[in-house]
Write a protein that holds these residues in place. Structure first.
Motif, short mmCIF file in Angstrom:
data_model
loop_
_atom_site.label_atom_id
_atom_site.label_comp_id
_atom_site.label_asym_id
_atom_site.label_seq_id
_atom_site.Cartn_x
_atom_site.Cartn_y
_atom_site.Cartn_z
N TRP A 42 -27.64 63.34 1.60
CA TRP A 42 -28.08 64.02 0.37
C TRP A 42 -26.88 64.43 -0.48
CZ3 TRP A 42 -32.29 64.14 -2.31
CH2 TRP A 42 -32.43 65.09 -3.32
N LYS A 43 -25.84 64.99 0.15
CA LYS A 43 -24.65 65.39 -0.61
C LYS A 43 -23.97 64.18 -1.24
CE LYS A 43 -23.32 68.45 2.78
NZ LYS A 43 -22.31 69.24 3.50
N GLU A 44 -23.95 63.07 -0.53
CA GLU A 44 -23.36 61.85 -1.09
C GLU A 44 -24.18 61.36 -2.27
OE1 GLU A 44 -21.00 58.51 -1.84
OE2 GLU A 44 -20.61 60.45 -0.91
N ARG A 45 -25.48 61.43 -2.15
CA ARG A 45 -26.35 61.06 -3.27
C ARG A 45 -26.03 61.91 -4.49
NH1 ARG A 45 -29.83 63.93 -6.59
NH2 ARG A 45 -31.49 62.64 -7.33
N ASN A 46 -25.88 63.21 -4.28
CA ASN A 46 -25.57 64.11 -5.39
C ASN A 46 -24.19 63.82 -5.99
OD1 ASN A 46 -28.02 65.36 -5.22
ND2 ASN A 46 -27.28 67.12 -4.07
N ARG A 47 -23.20 63.51 -5.16
CA ARG A 47 -21.88 63.15 -5.69
C ARG A 47 -21.98 61.93 -6.60
NH1 ARG A 47 -19.98 64.86 -0.73
NH2 ARG A 47 -20.31 62.86 0.25
N ARG A 48 -22.74 60.96 -6.16
CA ARG A 48 -22.88 59.73 -6.94
C ARG A 48 -23.62 59.97 -8.25
NH1 ARG A 48 -23.23 54.61 -3.02
NH2 ARG A 48 -21.69 55.33 -1.51
N VAL A 49 -24.69 60.74 -8.18
CA VAL A 49 -25.52 60.96 -9.36
C VAL A 49 -24.85 61.91 -10.35
CG1 VAL A 49 -27.71 61.97 -10.17
CG2 VAL A 49 -27.70 60.44 -8.20
N PHE A 50 -24.32 63.02 -9.86
CA PHE A 50 -23.85 64.08 -10.75
C PHE A 50 -22.36 64.05 -11.03
CE2 PHE A 50 -27.71 65.90 -8.72
CZ PHE A 50 -28.51 65.89 -9.85
N GLU A 51 -21.57 63.46 -10.14
CA GLU A 51 -20.12 63.45 -10.32
C GLU A 51 -19.56 62.05 -10.57
OE1 GLU A 51 -18.21 65.49 -7.07
OE2 GLU A 51 -19.79 67.01 -7.01
N GLY A 52 -20.39 61.03 -10.39
CA GLY A 52 -19.93 59.67 -10.57
C GLY A 52 -18.91 59.24 -9.53
N LYS A 53 -18.90 59.90 -8.37
CA LYS A 53 -17.98 59.60 -7.28
C LYS A 53 -18.76 59.06 -6.10
CE LYS A 53 -14.99 63.51 -8.47
NZ LYS A 53 -14.45 64.79 -7.98
N SER A 54 -18.07 58.34 -5.24
CA SER A 54 -18.74 57.87 -4.03
C SER A 54 -17.74 57.80 -2.88
CB SER A 54 -19.40 56.51 -4.24
OG SER A 54 -18.42 55.53 -4.52
N ALA A 55 -18.25 57.99 -1.69
CA ALA A 55 -17.44 57.88 -0.47
C ALA A 55 -17.92 56.68 0.31
CB ALA A 55 -17.58 59.15 0.36
N SER A 56 -17.06 56.15 1.13
CA SER A 56 -17.43 55.01 1.98
C SER A 56 -18.34 55.49 3.11
CB SER A 56 -16.18 54.36 2.56
OG SER A 56 -15.58 55.24 3.50
N PRO A 57 -19.12 54.58 3.68
CA PRO A 57 -19.95 54.97 4.82
C PRO A 57 -19.12 55.58 5.96
CG PRO A 57 -20.68 52.87 3.97
CD PRO A 57 -19.41 53.22 3.25
N SER A 58 -17.94 55.04 6.22
CA SER A 58 -17.13 55.59 7.32
C SER A 58 -16.66 57.01 6.98
CB SER A 58 -15.94 54.69 7.63
OG SER A 58 -15.10 54.54 6.51
N ALA A 59 -16.39 57.30 5.71
CA ALA A 59 -16.00 58.66 5.32
C ALA A 59 -17.16 59.63 5.52
CB ALA A 59 -15.54 58.69 3.87
N ILE A 60 -18.36 59.18 5.22
CA ILE A 60 -19.54 60.03 5.42
C ILE A 60 -19.77 60.28 6.91
CG2 ILE A 60 -22.04 60.21 5.06
CD1 ILE A 60 -21.52 58.47 2.49
#
Length: 84
Positions: A42-60
């Motif tokens: 959920w936090k990764e989804r929010n980063r992508r939607v609201f901050e335009g950032k993304s982390a790799s699956p391994s980082a998550i």
């Protein structure tokens, strides 16, 4: 192993069926993993939607492990304090 919920199943029903399959001593660990996984997705989804950032699956995955380890340390410290 976590089974992917089938279409149309309610979250609570899926959760209860997953937990019912386990011995009592393993339920807390599986619940912890599922909760931290859902939270970090959920936090990764929010980063992508609201901050335009993304982390790799391994980082998550590493974030999930970190949070679970912090929880384990906190619980261990709490148990130590209770026994003193």
């Amino acid at each position: 192993m976590v089974q992917v919920p089938s279409d149309g199943i309610q979250t609570e029903e899926w959760w209860n069926s997953e937990m019912a399959k386990l011995p009592k001593n393993l339920k807390p660990n599986k619940a912890t993993i599922l909760i931290y996984t859902a939270s970090n997705v959920w936090k990764e989804r929010n980063r992508r939607v609201f901050e335009g950032k993304s982390a790799s699956p391994s980082a998550i995955i590493n974030l999930i492990k970190e949070e679970a380890n912090i929880r384990a340390l906190a619980l261990r410290d709490e148990i130590v304090q209770l026994t003193q």
